[in-house]
Design a protein around this motif. Sequence first.
Motif, PDB file in Angstrom:
ATOM      1  N   VAL A   1       0.861  -1.175   0.000  1.00 33.03           N
ATOM      2  CA  VAL A   1       0.000   0.000   0.000  1.00 33.03           C
ATOM      3  C   VAL A   1       0.901   1.230   0.000  1.00 33.03           C
ATOM      4  CG1 VAL A   1      -1.911  -1.144   1.159  1.00 33.03           C
ATOM      5  CG2 VAL A   1      -0.202   0.064   2.518  1.00 33.03           C
ATOM      6  N   SER A   2       0.347   2.385  -0.346  1.00 32.04           N
ATOM      7  CA  SER A   2       1.113   3.625  -0.346  1.00 32.04           C
ATOM      8  C   SER A   2       0.761   4.448   0.886  1.00 32.04           C
ATOM      9  CB  SER A   2       0.837   4.433  -1.622  1.00 32.04           C
ATOM     10  OG  SER A   2      -0.543   4.754  -1.710  1.00 32.04           O
ATOM     11  N   GLY A   3       1.653   5.369   1.235  1.00 36.26           N
ATOM     12  CA  GLY A   3       1.437   6.221   2.388  1.00 36.26           C
ATOM     13  C   GLY A   3       1.772   7.665   2.058  1.00 36.26           C
ATOM     14  N   HIS A   4       0.822   8.565   2.312  1.00 27.38           N
ATOM     15  CA  HIS A   4       1.032  10.005   2.100  1.00 27.38           C
ATOM     16  C   HIS A   4       1.481  10.626   3.408  1.00 27.38           C
ATOM     17  CE1 HIS A   4       0.579  14.106   0.829  1.00 27.38           C
ATOM     18  NE2 HIS A   4      -0.374  14.330   1.720  1.00 27.38           N
ATOM     19  N   VAL A   5       2.657  11.261   3.410  1.00 30.42           N
ATOM     20  CA  VAL A   5       3.273  11.787   4.628  1.00 30.42           C
ATOM     21  C   VAL A   5       3.029  13.287   4.746  1.00 30.42           C
ATOM     22  CG1 VAL A   5       5.399  11.984   5.966  1.00 30.42           C
ATOM     23  CG2 VAL A   5       5.074  10.036   4.425  1.00 30.42           C
ATOM     24  N   THR A   6       2.593  13.712   5.931  1.00 31.93           N
ATOM     25  CA  THR A   6       2.379  15.126   6.233  1.00 31.93           C
ATOM     26  C   THR A   6       3.040  15.457   7.557  1.00 31.93           C
ATOM     27  OG1 THR A   6       0.198  14.992   5.170  1.00 31.93           O
ATOM     28  CG2 THR A   6       0.648  16.942   6.489  1.00 31.93           C
ATOM     29  N   ALA A   7       3.761  16.558   7.623  1.00 30.81           N
ATOM     30  CA  ALA A   7       4.317  17.051   8.880  1.00 30.81           C
ATOM     31  C   ALA A   7       3.277  17.938   9.555  1.00 30.81           C
ATOM     32  CB  ALA A   7       5.602  17.832   8.629  1.00 30.81           C
ATOM     33  N   LEU A   8       2.990  17.680  10.828  1.00 30.41           N
ATOM     34  CA  LEU A   8       1.949  18.400  11.537  1.00 30.41           C
ATOM     35  C   LEU A   8       2.481  19.537  12.407  1.00 30.41           C
ATOM     36  CD1 LEU A   8      -0.302  15.412  12.689  1.00 30.41           C
ATOM     37  CD2 LEU A   8      -0.496  16.805  10.619  1.00 30.41           C
ATOM     38  N   ARG A   9       3.629  19.296  13.072  1.00 23.68           N
ATOM     39  CA  ARG A   9       4.173  20.311  13.964  1.00 23.68           C
ATOM     40  C   ARG A   9       5.531  19.834  14.472  1.00 23.68           C
ATOM     41  NH1 ARG A   9       1.682  21.192  19.551  1.00 23.68           N
ATOM     42  NH2 ARG A   9       3.841  21.751  19.952  1.00 23.68           N
ATOM     43  N   GLN A  10       6.284  20.727  15.091  1.00 25.05           N
ATOM     44  CA  GLN A  10       7.484  20.317  15.810  1.00 25.05           C
ATOM     45  C   GLN A  10       7.073  19.875  17.208  1.00 25.05           C
ATOM     46  OE1 GLN A  10      10.425  23.265  17.315  1.00 25.05           O
ATOM     47  NE2 GLN A  10      11.951  22.123  16.125  1.00 25.05           N
ATOM     48  N   LEU A  11       7.655  18.795  17.675  1.00 25.81           N
ATOM     49  CA  LEU A  11       7.375  18.331  19.021  1.00 25.81           C
ATOM     50  C   LEU A  11       8.043  19.242  20.043  1.00 25.81           C
ATOM     51  CD1 LEU A  11       7.727  14.562  18.248  1.00 25.81           C
ATOM     52  CD2 LEU A  11       5.627  15.730  18.938  1.00 25.81           C
ATOM     53  N   PRO A  12       7.521  19.340  21.260  1.00 27.94           N
ATOM     54  CA  PRO A  12       8.074  20.268  22.264  1.00 27.94           C
ATOM     55  C   PRO A  12       9.532  19.946  22.595  1.00 27.94           C
ATOM     56  CG  PRO A  12       5.911  19.477  22.939  1.00 27.94           C
ATOM     57  CD  PRO A  12       6.321  18.648  21.760  1.00 27.94           C
ATOM     58  N   LEU A  13      10.344  20.984  22.648  1.00 21.35           N
ATOM     59  CA  LEU A  13      11.767  20.856  22.990  1.00 21.35           C
ATOM     60  C   LEU A  13      12.056  21.853  24.106  1.00 21.35           C
ATOM     61  CD1 LEU A  13      13.205  20.715  19.338  1.00 21.35           C
ATOM     62  CD2 LEU A  13      12.576  18.784  20.804  1.00 21.35           C
ATOM     63  N   ARG A  14      11.701  21.484  25.330  1.00 22.98           N
ATOM     64  CA  ARG A  14      11.854  22.381  26.475  1.00 22.98           C
ATOM     65  C   ARG A  14      12.605  21.669  27.587  1.00 22.98           C
ATOM     66  NH1 ARG A  14       6.316  23.414  25.124  1.00 22.98           N
ATOM     67  NH2 ARG A  14       5.590  22.172  26.900  1.00 22.98           N
ATOM     68  N   SER A  15      13.614  22.352  28.130  1.00 21.98           N
ATOM     69  CA  SER A  15      14.428  21.764  29.187  1.00 21.98           C
ATOM     70  C   SER A  15      15.211  22.860  29.891  1.00 21.98           C
ATOM     71  CB  SER A  15      15.400  20.730  28.604  1.00 21.98           C
ATOM     72  OG  SER A  15      16.293  20.258  29.591  1.00 21.98           O
ATOM     73  N   SER A  16      15.647  22.575  31.105  1.00 25.57           N
ATOM     74  CA  SER A  16      16.551  23.477  31.817  1.00 25.57           C
ATOM     75  C   SER A  16      17.955  23.406  31.254  1.00 25.57           C
ATOM     76  CB  SER A  16      16.569  23.126  33.311  1.00 25.57           C
ATOM     77  OG  SER A  16      15.283  23.254  33.875  1.00 25.57           O
TER      78      SER A  16
END
Length: 294
Positions: free
Chosen positions: A237-252
């Motif tokens: 089967v085929s798959g259509h790829v979409t980027a939705l958002r950047q995941l959170p990158l938060r740290s001290s």
Amino acid sequence: MPAPARQRCHALLSALVTLATAVVLSLTAPAAPAFAADAWTELGSDRADPLTESQGLTSVEVPAGSPNRYTGIGTIPLGVSSRGWNHVGDPDASYNGYYIEPYQRDSGNSKMFRVQAPGGAWSEYVHTLGPKEALNNSWVAVPPDGQWMLAGEYGTMSRLLVFPTPGVNASTSPSANLPQASTVNLDHAVRDVQGCDFSGPTTLLCSSDDPAGTLFGVTKPLLQVDLSGPPNGSADVSGHVTALRQLPLRSSCSGTFETEGIDYDRRTGTLRVIVISPGFCVLTDSKTYRFTRG
């Protein structure tokens, strides 16, 4: 031809050449990667233990009331790691109560799927690598019908692998090689996918640890893969790829984050993704982030 006329002619010719060049480039340039508006709202986060919650997670529907399950270096049984299976990826649970963990080792020609049946018994299903198949075994995702399981390789890939779901599909046996049945061919390359989970019969949500950001214009993206049909063992089967958002990158701490496993709980509509903090903060503020749609 008078000089002013020649100049006007040259200017017109130059404009036509520029226009023609632009048209040619527009026809031959690769298509821009799909990028959708963010449809997920962050609800909050929980600390992710670096030993036991640092690789993957899954919600378990059967039996009712089961707790969420996690994987990390500290969840690998000694009897498994002593045989070389020293890395566990992002697990998943089938909708009829089977729990599956993907394993890999540093060398060799196989990968392993460790399965716990609803009654509690464990079994191991080993897959011998196919031609050009990567050794790593980053994640598993079981669709609603449960018969065919997806698994993923690390690195830059344009495919996902389809296997009969071990322990669920009647064709599987711990004493026999678990064969690759078919392939999901992606219309856009993905990089360093650490986990995927089905949010519907033909929709996957995936966490990517892509450090470069050249594929979708953002690092560490949350991806959606829409399949042309349910995965099965008889046809690709085929798959259509979409980027939705950047995941959170938060740290001290500052430095390199690592996105890990992902889970979609269809009972509550909650999406969860593990993000490991850089440096010393891996011990203190690594998080499992929670999202809801809309």
